[in-house]
Design a protein around this motif. Structure first.
Motif, PDB file in Angstrom:
ATOM      1  N   MET A   1       0.849  -1.201   0.000  1.00 53.92           N
ATOM      2  CA  MET A   1       0.000   0.000   0.000  1.00 53.92           C
ATOM      3  C   MET A   1       0.884   1.250   0.000  1.00 53.92           C
ATOM      4  O   MET A   1       1.893   1.307   0.690  1.00 53.92           O
ATOM      5  N   LEU A   2       0.499   2.257  -0.758  1.00 53.11           N
ATOM      6  CA  LEU A   2       1.340   3.440  -0.935  1.00 53.11           C
ATOM      7  C   LEU A   2       1.025   4.551   0.044  1.00 53.11           C
ATOM      8  O   LEU A   2       1.736   5.537   0.112  1.00 53.11           O
ATOM      9  N   GLY A   3      -0.054   4.486   0.759  1.00 54.56           N
ATOM     10  CA  GLY A   3      -0.373   5.575   1.684  1.00 54.56           C
ATOM     11  C   GLY A   3      -1.691   5.332   2.357  1.00 54.56           C
ATOM     12  O   GLY A   3      -2.409   4.393   2.043  1.00 54.56           O
ATOM     13  N   GLY A   4      -1.992   6.180   3.363  1.00 51.85           N
ATOM     14  CA  GLY A   4      -3.295   6.120   4.007  1.00 51.85           C
ATOM     15  C   GLY A   4      -3.373   5.051   5.063  1.00 51.85           C
ATOM     16  O   GLY A   4      -2.393   4.625   5.646  1.00 51.85           O
ATOM     17  N   SER A   5      -4.575   4.553   5.295  1.00 55.60           N
ATOM     18  CA  SER A   5      -4.868   3.638   6.382  1.00 55.60           C
ATOM     19  C   SER A   5      -4.494   2.210   6.027  1.00 55.60           C
ATOM     20  O   SER A   5      -4.435   1.834   4.852  1.00 55.60           O
ATOM     21  N   ALA A  35      -7.783   7.911  -3.366  1.00 55.70           N
ATOM     22  CA  ALA A  35      -8.422   6.852  -2.587  1.00 55.70           C
ATOM     23  C   ALA A  35      -7.827   5.491  -2.941  1.00 55.70           C
ATOM     24  O   ALA A  35      -7.538   4.674  -2.055  1.00 55.70           O
ATOM     25  N   GLU A  36      -7.646   5.242  -4.235  1.00 54.83           N
ATOM     26  CA  GLU A  36      -7.044   3.961  -4.645  1.00 54.83           C
ATOM     27  C   GLU A  36      -5.603   3.867  -4.153  1.00 54.83           C
ATOM     28  O   GLU A  36      -5.160   2.807  -3.692  1.00 54.83           O
ATOM     29  N   ASP A  41     -11.175   0.594  -2.128  1.00 54.76           N
ATOM     30  CA  ASP A  41     -11.935   0.204  -3.313  1.00 54.76           C
ATOM     31  C   ASP A  41     -12.790   1.386  -3.751  1.00 54.76           C
ATOM     32  O   ASP A  41     -13.542   1.956  -2.944  1.00 54.76           O
ATOM     33  N   VAL A  42     -12.694   1.725  -5.020  1.00 59.51           N
ATOM     34  CA  VAL A  42     -13.349   2.926  -5.540  1.00 59.51           C
ATOM     35  C   VAL A  42     -14.467   2.544  -6.505  1.00 59.51           C
ATOM     36  O   VAL A  42     -14.258   1.787  -7.456  1.00 59.51           O
ATOM     37  N   LEU A  73      -8.134   2.904 -11.341  1.00 59.45           N
ATOM     38  CA  LEU A  73      -7.689   4.208 -11.841  1.00 59.45           C
ATOM     39  C   LEU A  73      -6.332   4.100 -12.521  1.00 59.45           C
ATOM     40  O   LEU A  73      -5.450   3.372 -12.061  1.00 59.45           O
ATOM     41  N   ARG A  74      -6.164   4.826 -13.599  1.00 61.25           N
ATOM     42  CA  ARG A  74      -4.924   4.828 -14.381  1.00 61.25           C
ATOM     43  C   ARG A  74      -4.331   6.239 -14.411  1.00 61.25           C
ATOM     44  O   ARG A  74      -5.050   7.228 -14.301  1.00 61.25           O
TER      45      ARG A  74
END
Length: 330
Positions: A1-5, A35-36, A41-42, A73-74
């Motif tokens: 995971m790259l960031g966040g929770s 978010a992604e 999950d978006v 997302l891209r």
């Protein structure tokens, strides 16, 4: 995971149709990408698909539903998402719903807020809160904070509007339900088109409009100040009108220049931020010209992309972090 929770959320973004979004400048796309990146999950839900149905025991679950498109997302702004699946889901299936449909705030938008409020009653977290969206007209909300505003009149009566123009001499007129600089007029006291502009904009007295004293400081930009969870983003975007224009809106050719908040910008933002956040407005865009508050944007505030490109500050990521806090996982 790259960031966040470390905990993944299932997030639904209520939007206009995906093919209407311009990924190279759209804050909603920036939010979904953030978010992604945070590991969530978006899903996208076209606001036009929102619906409510009565529960039928043993047959159908009830509540508010939408056609949810799960997205990957891209980074390519011209080919910015992949649809991985599409299904009708109750909003109760999501950890949070983010309302990002653009104005106009017409009857369909109003209906969407009613539906989202029913979802809230079923325990769904909705940001910005539907009631707060209804209670804060993006033009009229400034009347609560009139010590920060320029001379302003809200009316449809021709006599009142004509008197205001005579008194102020140089005035901006705008509808209460517009966005992106649409139908904004500048009228001088001696403008030969004055009467027809008033008749056209008010629909011959059938529509209420806002008149504000023209602020020459617009030449330095119409500043968009973002508030996230009641706190100002440290940079605003000054939208500077192109030559011959009085509107700084990017949609009509203005140039966006990111800059640090001035002491006055911060004063206004820090005064309004906690009040608006307490009412359920997780994301707000204040418009400030010179030292004056001119609008309070709550439906789909933008300018995140330009601020990040020019300063490196990730407002979209900050919003997702605030959303995580609101969901109790960060």
């Amino acid at each position: 995971m790259l960031g966040g929770s470390s905990q993944s959320l299932r997030l639904a973004f209520v939007l206009d149709p995906l093919d209407h979004l311009k990924a190279w400048k759209d804050s909603s796309v920036a939010m979904m990408r953030a978010a992604e990146k945070h590991g969530h999950d978006v899903y996208a839900i076209d606001a036009a698909t929102l619906c409510w149905r009565r529960p039928e025991p043993g047959h159908h679950a009830g509540g508010v539903f939408g056609e949810a498109v799960h997205l990957h997302l891209r980074p390519d702004d011209h080919d910015w998402f992949r649809e991985t699946r599409r299904e009708w889901l109750p909003l109760k299936a999501f950890d949070a719903v983010v309302m990002r449909k653009d104005p106009p705030f017409d009857f369909e938008y109003l209906t969407a807020t009613w539906l989202l409020e029913r979802a809230e009653a079923d325990g769904v977290r909705v940001f910005n809160r539907p009631r707060a969206l209804r209670d804060h007209s993006e033009k009229l909300a400034i009347t609560e904070f009139d010590h920060y505003t320029p001379a302003t009149l809200v009316a449809r009566d021709a006599h009142q509007l004509q008197h205001f123009i005579d008194e102020q001499r140089d005035v901006i007129l705008k509808p209460l339900d517009g966005m992106g600089g649409s139908q904004i007029f500048r009228i001088h006291r001696n403008d030969p088109n004055r009467n027809v502009i008033l008749e056209t904009l008010t629909h011959d007295g059938a529509r209420t409009v806002m008149a504000q004293r023209y602020l020459p400081e617009i030449s330095a930009g119409d500043k968009r100040i973002l508030l996230i969870a009641g706190k100002p983003v440290p940079f605003c975007l000054a939208r500077i009108p192109k030559a011959g224009e009085t509107r700084g809106n990017l949609a009509v050719g203005g140039t966006g220049v990111a800059q640090e908040l001035s002491p006055r910008d911060r004063e206004i933002a820090e005064a309004l931020g906690p009040i608006l956040f307490k009412r359920g407005l997780l994301l707000v865009g204040l418009d400030v010209i010179g030292s004056h508050l001119t609008e309070i944007n709550v439906t789909s505030p933008t300018c995140m992309v330009e601020i990040r490109q020019q300063t490196g500050f990730d407002a979209a990521g900050a919003f997702i972090t605030a959303l995580e806090h609101a969901c109790g996982i960060a």
